[in-house]
Write a protein that holds these residues in place. Structure first.
Motif, PDB file in Angstrom:
ATOM      1  N   LYS A  76      10.778 -11.118   7.445  1.00 48.37           N
ATOM      2  CA  LYS A  76       9.754 -11.939   6.792  1.00 48.37           C
ATOM      3  C   LYS A  76       9.288 -11.332   5.481  1.00 48.37           C
ATOM      4  CE  LYS A  76       8.009 -13.949  11.077  1.00 48.37           C
ATOM      5  NZ  LYS A  76       6.826 -14.141  11.959  1.00 48.37           N
ATOM      6  N   ARG A  77       9.747 -10.126   5.166  1.00 46.67           N
ATOM      7  CA  ARG A  77       9.332  -9.434   3.938  1.00 46.67           C
ATOM      8  C   ARG A  77       7.806  -9.406   3.840  1.00 46.67           C
ATOM      9  NH1 ARG A  77      13.441  -8.965   0.114  1.00 46.67           N
ATOM     10  NH2 ARG A  77      12.100  -9.457  -1.653  1.00 46.67           N
ATOM     11  N   THR A  78       7.210  -9.024   4.925  1.00 46.83           N
ATOM     12  CA  THR A  78       5.749  -9.056   5.036  1.00 46.83           C
ATOM     13  C   THR A  78       5.240  -7.730   5.585  1.00 46.83           C
ATOM     14  OG1 THR A  78       5.747 -11.445   5.381  1.00 46.83           O
ATOM     15  CG2 THR A  78       3.796 -10.248   6.091  1.00 46.83           C
ATOM     16  N   VAL A  79       4.144  -7.285   5.019  1.00 52.11           N
ATOM     17  CA  VAL A  79       3.452  -6.082   5.492  1.00 52.11           C
ATOM     18  C   VAL A  79       2.138  -6.517   6.128  1.00 52.11           C
ATOM     19  CG1 VAL A  79       2.442  -3.876   4.808  1.00 52.11           C
ATOM     20  CG2 VAL A  79       4.509  -4.699   3.680  1.00 52.11           C
ATOM     21  N   TYR A  80       1.779  -5.887   7.216  1.00 50.62           N
ATOM     22  CA  TYR A  80       0.569  -6.245   7.953  1.00 50.62           C
ATOM     23  C   TYR A  80      -0.390  -5.058   8.012  1.00 50.62           C
ATOM     24  CZ  TYR A  80       3.633  -9.963   9.618  1.00 50.62           C
ATOM     25  OH  TYR A  80       4.502 -11.016   9.682  1.00 50.62           O
ATOM     26  N   LEU A  81      -1.664  -5.388   8.130  1.00 52.51           N
ATOM     27  CA  LEU A  81      -2.676  -4.383   8.415  1.00 52.51           C
ATOM     28  C   LEU A  81      -3.520  -4.912   9.563  1.00 52.51           C
ATOM     29  CD1 LEU A  81      -3.818  -1.601   7.530  1.00 52.51           C
ATOM     30  CD2 LEU A  81      -5.553  -2.881   6.235  1.00 52.51           C
ATOM     31  N   GLN A  82      -3.289  -4.366  10.739  1.00 54.44           N
ATOM     32  CA  GLN A  82      -4.091  -4.730  11.910  1.00 54.44           C
ATOM     33  C   GLN A  82      -5.332  -3.854  11.916  1.00 54.44           C
ATOM     34  OE1 GLN A  82      -3.597  -7.157  14.350  1.00 54.44           O
ATOM     35  NE2 GLN A  82      -5.659  -6.558  14.993  1.00 54.44           N
ATOM     36  N   MET A  83      -6.488  -4.492  11.885  1.00 54.03           N
ATOM     37  CA  MET A  83      -7.755  -3.769  11.811  1.00 54.03           C
ATOM     38  C   MET A  83      -8.564  -4.042  13.073  1.00 54.03           C
ATOM     39  SD  MET A  83      -8.713  -4.437   7.804  1.00 54.03           S
ATOM     40  CE  MET A  83      -9.062  -6.166   8.048  1.00 54.03           C
ATOM     41  N   ASN A  84      -8.797  -3.012  13.856  1.00 52.75           N
ATOM     42  CA  ASN A  84      -9.573  -3.111  15.094  1.00 52.75           C
ATOM     43  C   ASN A  84     -10.856  -2.299  14.979  1.00 52.75           C
ATOM     44  OD1 ASN A  84      -7.435  -4.613  16.246  1.00 52.75           O
ATOM     45  ND2 ASN A  84      -6.440  -2.748  16.982  1.00 52.75           N
ATOM     46  N   SER A  85     -11.779  -2.568  15.879  1.00 48.77           N
ATOM     47  CA  SER A  85     -13.059  -1.838  15.914  1.00 48.77           C
ATOM     48  C   SER A  85     -13.692  -1.796  14.522  1.00 48.77           C
ATOM     49  CB  SER A  85     -12.836  -0.416  16.435  1.00 48.77           C
ATOM     50  OG  SER A  85     -12.260  -0.431  17.720  1.00 48.77           O
ATOM     51  N   LEU A  86     -13.756  -2.935  13.894  1.00 48.11           N
ATOM     52  CA  LEU A  86     -14.257  -2.992  12.521  1.00 48.11           C
ATOM     53  C   LEU A  86     -15.734  -2.622  12.454  1.00 48.11           C
ATOM     54  CD1 LEU A  86     -12.308  -6.127  11.363  1.00 48.11           C
ATOM     55  CD2 LEU A  86     -12.323  -3.939  10.162  1.00 48.11           C
ATOM     56  N   LYS A  87     -16.090  -1.979  11.339  1.00 49.67           N
ATOM     57  CA  LYS A  87     -17.450  -1.523  11.099  1.00 49.67           C
ATOM     58  C   LYS A  87     -17.975  -2.177   9.824  1.00 49.67           C
ATOM     59  CE  LYS A  87     -16.145   3.054  12.827  1.00 49.67           C
ATOM     60  NZ  LYS A  87     -16.057   4.511  12.505  1.00 49.67           N
ATOM     61  N   PRO A  88     -19.281  -2.292   9.677  1.00 51.07           N
ATOM     62  CA  PRO A  88     -19.818  -2.861   8.432  1.00 51.07           C
ATOM     63  C   PRO A  88     -19.311  -2.125   7.185  1.00 51.07           C
ATOM     64  CG  PRO A  88     -21.531  -2.793  10.084  1.00 51.07           C
ATOM     65  CD  PRO A  88     -20.346  -2.081  10.678  1.00 51.07           C
ATOM     66  N   GLU A  89     -19.085  -0.844   7.296  1.00 51.61           N
ATOM     67  CA  GLU A  89     -18.602  -0.072   6.135  1.00 51.61           C
ATOM     68  C   GLU A  89     -17.146  -0.377   5.780  1.00 51.61           C
ATOM     69  OE1 GLU A  89     -20.124   1.143   8.865  1.00 51.61           O
ATOM     70  OE2 GLU A  89     -19.296   3.116   9.427  1.00 51.61           O
ATOM     71  N   ASP A  90     -16.468  -1.179   6.589  1.00 56.39           N
ATOM     72  CA  ASP A  90     -15.115  -1.631   6.241  1.00 56.39           C
ATOM     73  C   ASP A  90     -15.157  -2.845   5.314  1.00 56.39           C
ATOM     74  OD1 ASP A  90     -14.172  -0.925   9.623  1.00 56.39           O
ATOM     75  OD2 ASP A  90     -13.680   0.276   7.836  1.00 56.39           O
ATOM     76  N   THR A  91     -16.338  -3.384   5.081  1.00 54.61           N
ATOM     77  CA  THR A  91     -16.477  -4.529   4.188  1.00 54.61           C
ATOM     78  C   THR A  91     -15.990  -4.178   2.786  1.00 54.61           C
ATOM     79  OG1 THR A  91     -18.335  -5.474   5.409  1.00 54.61           O
ATOM     80  CG2 THR A  91     -18.147  -6.081   3.083  1.00 54.61           C
ATOM     81  N   ALA A  92     -15.051  -4.975   2.280  1.00 55.89           N
ATOM     82  CA  ALA A  92     -14.447  -4.699   0.978  1.00 55.89           C
ATOM     83  C   ALA A  92     -13.451  -5.804   0.643  1.00 55.89           C
ATOM     84  CB  ALA A  92     -13.710  -3.354   0.997  1.00 55.89           C
ATOM     85  N   VAL A  93     -12.985  -5.783  -0.589  1.00 58.66           N
ATOM     86  CA  VAL A  93     -11.822  -6.572  -0.952  1.00 58.66           C
ATOM     87  C   VAL A  93     -10.598  -5.691  -0.687  1.00 58.66           C
ATOM     88  CG1 VAL A  93     -10.579  -7.784  -2.784  1.00 58.66           C
ATOM     89  CG2 VAL A  93     -13.084  -7.863  -2.703  1.00 58.66           C
ATOM     90  N   TYR A  94      -9.671  -6.222   0.073  1.00 59.72           N
ATOM     91  CA  TYR A  94      -8.482  -5.467   0.445  1.00 59.72           C
ATOM     92  C   TYR A  94      -7.297  -5.933  -0.412  1.00 59.72           C
ATOM     93  CZ  TYR A  94     -10.768  -3.306   4.411  1.00 59.72           C
ATOM     94  OH  TYR A  94     -11.601  -2.542   5.199  1.00 59.72           O
ATOM     95  N   TYR A  95      -6.582  -4.962  -0.965  1.00 59.78           N
ATOM     96  CA  TYR A  95      -5.463  -5.237  -1.855  1.00 59.78           C
ATOM     97  C   TYR A  95      -4.161  -4.683  -1.279  1.00 59.78           C
ATOM     98  CZ  TYR A  95      -9.103  -6.040  -5.346  1.00 59.78           C
ATOM     99  OH  TYR A  95     -10.194  -6.511  -6.024  1.00 59.78           O
ATOM    100  N   CYS A  96      -3.127  -5.473  -1.381  1.00 57.16           N
ATOM    101  CA  CYS A  96      -1.792  -5.019  -1.062  1.00 57.16           C
ATOM    102  C   CYS A  96      -1.167  -4.448  -2.333  1.00 57.16           C
ATOM    103  CB  CYS A  96      -0.964  -6.201  -0.555  1.00 57.16           C
ATOM    104  SG  CYS A  96       0.735  -5.816  -0.126  1.00 57.16           S
ATOM    105  N   ALA A  97      -0.389  -3.369  -2.181  1.00 55.95           N
ATOM    106  CA  ALA A  97       0.231  -2.738  -3.342  1.00 55.95           C
ATOM    107  C   ALA A  97       1.646  -2.296  -2.994  1.00 55.95           C
ATOM    108  CB  ALA A  97      -0.590  -1.538  -3.800  1.00 55.95           C
ATOM    109  N   ALA A  98       2.479  -2.158  -3.997  1.00 56.38           N
ATOM    110  CA  ALA A  98       3.859  -1.724  -3.788  1.00 56.38           C
ATOM    111  C   ALA A  98       4.320  -0.901  -4.983  1.00 56.38           C
ATOM    112  CB  ALA A  98       4.773  -2.924  -3.611  1.00 56.38           C
ATOM    113  N   GLY A  99       5.228   0.020  -4.701  1.00 59.15           N
ATOM    114  CA  GLY A  99       5.781   0.812  -5.786  1.00 59.15           C
ATOM    115  C   GLY A  99       6.936   1.654  -5.296  1.00 59.15           C
ATOM    116  N   TYR A 100       7.767   2.090  -6.217  1.00 57.78           N
ATOM    117  CA  TYR A 100       8.892   2.935  -5.842  1.00 57.78           C
ATOM    118  C   TYR A 100       8.371   4.333  -5.517  1.00 57.78           C
ATOM    119  CZ  TYR A 100      13.424   5.162  -5.797  1.00 57.78           C
ATOM    120  OH  TYR A 100      14.539   5.865  -5.409  1.00 57.78           O
TER     121      TYR A 100
END
Length: 117
Positions: A76-100
């Motif tokens: 699927k050429r897809t990367v996942y981020l499974q986030m469990n036990s989330l905390k208020p301090e995890d609040t943010a804009v999340y960005y995917c990034a790639a590089g060699y």
């Protein structure tokens, strides 16, 4: 040109879970490292997790170890981020990034994650 498109953000209560997805296109990713970063309000962008596209080796920020899991799906050429036990301090804009060898050459548009207490 590499394109990264994130999805899966949203609002969740503390202790809950979310799974972010990053659909990658535009080239083959052999030798690439795919990563997730986040920027909380008023703060710098921070590293969250990374994975080698070919070997699957992972790394995590100390703040998310044991709670977040990064993975990738070749077909699927897809990367996942499974986030469990989330905390208020995890609040943010999340960005995917790639590089060699290191993520950071290409960035997605970001997806908002808000964790309420």
């Amino acid at each position: 040109q590499v394109q990264l498109v994130e999805s899966g953000g949203g609002l969740v209560q503390a202790g809950g879970s979310l799974r972010l997805s990053c659909a990658a296109s535009g080239r083959t990713f052999g030798g690439y490292v795919m990563g997730w970063f986040r920027r909380a309000p008023g703060k710098e962008r921070d590293f969250v997790a990374a994975i080698n596209w070919t070997g699957g080796r992972t790394s995590y920020a100390d703040s998310v170890k044991g709670r977040f899991t990064i993975s990738r799906d070749y077909a699927k050429r897809t990367v996942y981020l499974q986030m469990n036990s989330l905390k208020p301090e995890d609040t943010a804009v999340y960005y995917c990034a790639a590089g060699y060898q290191n993520p950071g050459n290409y960035w997605g548009q970001g997806t908002q994650v808000t964790v309420s207490s």
